[in-house]
Design a protein around this motif. Structure first.
Motif, mmCIF file in Angstrom:
data_model
loop_
_atom_site.group_PDB
_atom_site.id
_atom_site.type_symbol
_atom_site.label_atom_id
_atom_site.label_comp_id
_atom_site.label_asym_id
_atom_site.label_seq_id
_atom_site.Cartn_x
_atom_site.Cartn_y
_atom_site.Cartn_z
ATOM 1 N N HIS A 1 0.857 -1.178 0.000
ATOM 2 C CA HIS A 1 0.000 0.000 0.000
ATOM 3 C C HIS A 1 0.898 1.234 0.000
ATOM 4 N N ILE A 2 1.107 1.788 -1.171
ATOM 5 C CA ILE A 2 2.061 2.880 -1.329
ATOM 6 C C ILE A 2 1.309 4.179 -1.544
ATOM 7 N N GLY A 3 1.561 5.141 -0.693
ATOM 8 C CA GLY A 3 0.942 6.448 -0.842
ATOM 9 C C GLY A 3 1.828 7.348 -1.666
ATOM 10 N N GLY A 4 1.964 8.589 -1.279
ATOM 11 C CA GLY A 4 2.691 9.559 -2.076
ATOM 12 C C GLY A 4 4.129 9.792 -1.674
ATOM 13 N N ASN A 5 4.791 8.833 -1.064
ATOM 14 C CA ASN A 5 6.173 9.028 -0.618
ATOM 15 C C ASN A 5 7.172 8.454 -1.610
ATOM 16 N N PHE A 6 7.094 8.897 -2.844
ATOM 17 C CA PHE A 6 7.995 8.421 -3.885
ATOM 18 C C PHE A 6 8.054 9.458 -4.994
ATOM 19 N N GLU A 7 8.988 9.264 -5.922
ATOM 20 C CA GLU A 7 9.088 10.135 -7.094
ATOM 21 C C GLU A 7 8.414 9.454 -8.273
ATOM 22 N N TRP A 8 7.945 10.276 -9.199
ATOM 23 C CA TRP A 8 7.296 9.762 -10.405
ATOM 24 C C TRP A 8 8.280 9.726 -11.559
ATOM 25 N N GLU A 9 8.230 8.663 -12.339
ATOM 26 C CA GLU A 9 8.884 8.644 -13.643
ATOM 27 C C GLU A 9 7.922 9.257 -14.661
ATOM 28 N N VAL A 10 6.626 8.884 -14.546
ATOM 29 C CA VAL A 10 5.557 9.465 -15.346
ATOM 30 C C VAL A 10 4.469 9.891 -14.368
ATOM 31 N N GLU A 11 4.337 11.191 -14.158
ATOM 32 C CA GLU A 11 3.322 11.701 -13.233
ATOM 33 C C GLU A 11 1.939 11.607 -13.868
ATOM 34 N N PRO A 12 0.954 11.093 -13.114
ATOM 35 C CA PRO A 12 -0.394 10.997 -13.676
ATOM 36 C C PRO A 12 -1.046 12.374 -13.759
ATOM 37 N N ASN A 13 -1.181 12.894 -14.948
ATOM 38 C CA ASN A 13 -1.772 14.216 -15.161
ATOM 39 C C ASN A 13 -3.144 14.062 -15.799
ATOM 40 N N CYS A 14 -4.175 14.226 -14.994
ATOM 41 C CA CYS A 14 -5.531 14.174 -15.542
ATOM 42 C C CYS A 14 -6.034 15.608 -15.716
ATOM 43 N N LYS A 15 -7.168 15.755 -16.381
ATOM 44 C CA LYS A 15 -7.724 17.079 -16.671
ATOM 45 C C LYS A 15 -7.976 17.907 -15.413
ATOM 46 N N CYS A 16 -8.501 17.248 -14.370
ATOM 47 C CA CYS A 16 -8.909 17.991 -13.175
ATOM 48 C C CYS A 16 -7.781 18.182 -12.158
ATOM 49 N N GLY A 17 -6.741 17.351 -12.210
ATOM 50 C CA GLY A 17 -5.623 17.473 -11.283
ATOM 51 C C GLY A 17 -5.875 16.888 -9.897
ATOM 52 N N ASN A 18 -7.046 16.326 -9.662
ATOM 53 C CA ASN A 18 -7.363 15.790 -8.338
ATOM 54 C C ASN A 18 -6.656 14.477 -8.030
ATOM 55 N N LEU A 19 -6.352 13.703 -9.053
ATOM 56 C CA LEU A 19 -5.764 12.385 -8.838
ATOM 57 C C LEU A 19 -4.415 12.469 -8.134
ATOM 58 N N ILE A 20 -3.542 13.319 -8.594
ATOM 59 C CA ILE A 20 -2.206 13.430 -7.997
ATOM 60 C C ILE A 20 -2.302 13.859 -6.533
ATOM 61 N N HIS A 21 -3.230 14.747 -6.225
ATOM 62 C CA HIS A 21 -3.412 15.184 -4.839
ATOM 63 C C HIS A 21 -3.976 14.054 -3.981
ATOM 64 N N ALA A 22 -4.852 13.245 -4.544
ATOM 65 C CA ALA A 22 -5.429 12.116 -3.808
ATOM 66 C C ALA A 22 -4.359 11.075 -3.483
ATOM 67 N N VAL A 23 -3.370 10.902 -4.359
ATOM 68 C CA VAL A 23 -2.260 9.981 -4.081
ATOM 69 C C VAL A 23 -1.391 10.564 -2.966
ATOM 70 N N GLU A 24 -1.086 11.838 -3.047
ATOM 71 C CA GLU A 24 -0.261 12.483 -2.022
ATOM 72 C C GLU A 24 -0.922 12.435 -0.647
ATOM 73 N N GLU A 25 -2.240 12.511 -0.617
ATOM 74 C CA GLU A 25 -2.981 12.482 0.642
ATOM 75 C C GLU A 25 -3.329 11.061 1.073
ATOM 76 N N GLN A 26 -2.863 10.067 0.335
ATOM 77 C CA GLN A 26 -3.096 8.651 0.593
ATOM 78 C C GLN A 26 -4.584 8.300 0.633
ATOM 79 N N PHE A 27 -5.308 8.901 -0.296
ATOM 80 C CA PHE A 27 -6.711 8.548 -0.529
ATOM 81 C C PHE A 27 -6.776 7.516 -1.649
#
Length: 91
Positions: free
Chosen positions: A13-39
């Motif tokens: 169960h990996i949350g946002g404590n890592f670096e991205w090789e390919v950052e998930p960029n969706c239209k709304c931008g909520n996904l990346i924040h949800a990973v960082e917040e471990q949602f």
């Protein structure tokens, strides 16, 4: 309860404590924040060259309903396909 989900000691169960090789960029931008917040979590497995993403639904007591979570392939907010890959350290 501290307001955080108790996912136990499972290292998969990996949350946002890592670096991205390919950052998930969706239209709304909520996904990346949800990973960082471990949602939303990012697994260690690759599917078609990208990491698998999943959510951990919890019961009223804050503990997971399913040990392996629920896989998601599209952003829950905007519906765009998720394409993200963790940066792996090569030894």
């Amino acid at each position: 309860m501290s307001g955080k989900i108790d996912i136990g000691q499972n290292k998969d169960h990996i949350g946002g404590n890592f670096e991205w090789e390919v950052e998930p960029n969706c239209k709304c931008g909520n996904l990346i924040h949800a990973v960082e917040e471990q949602f939303i979590f990012v697994g260690n497995f690759l599917i078609d060259g990208f990491n698998n993403f999943y959510m951990m639904p919890v019961a009223a007591n804050g503990y997971p309903i399913r040990d392996n979570g629920v896989a998601i392939t599209h952003c829950p907010w905007c519906g765009e396909k998720i394409k993200g890959k963790k940066k792996y350290i090569t030894k």
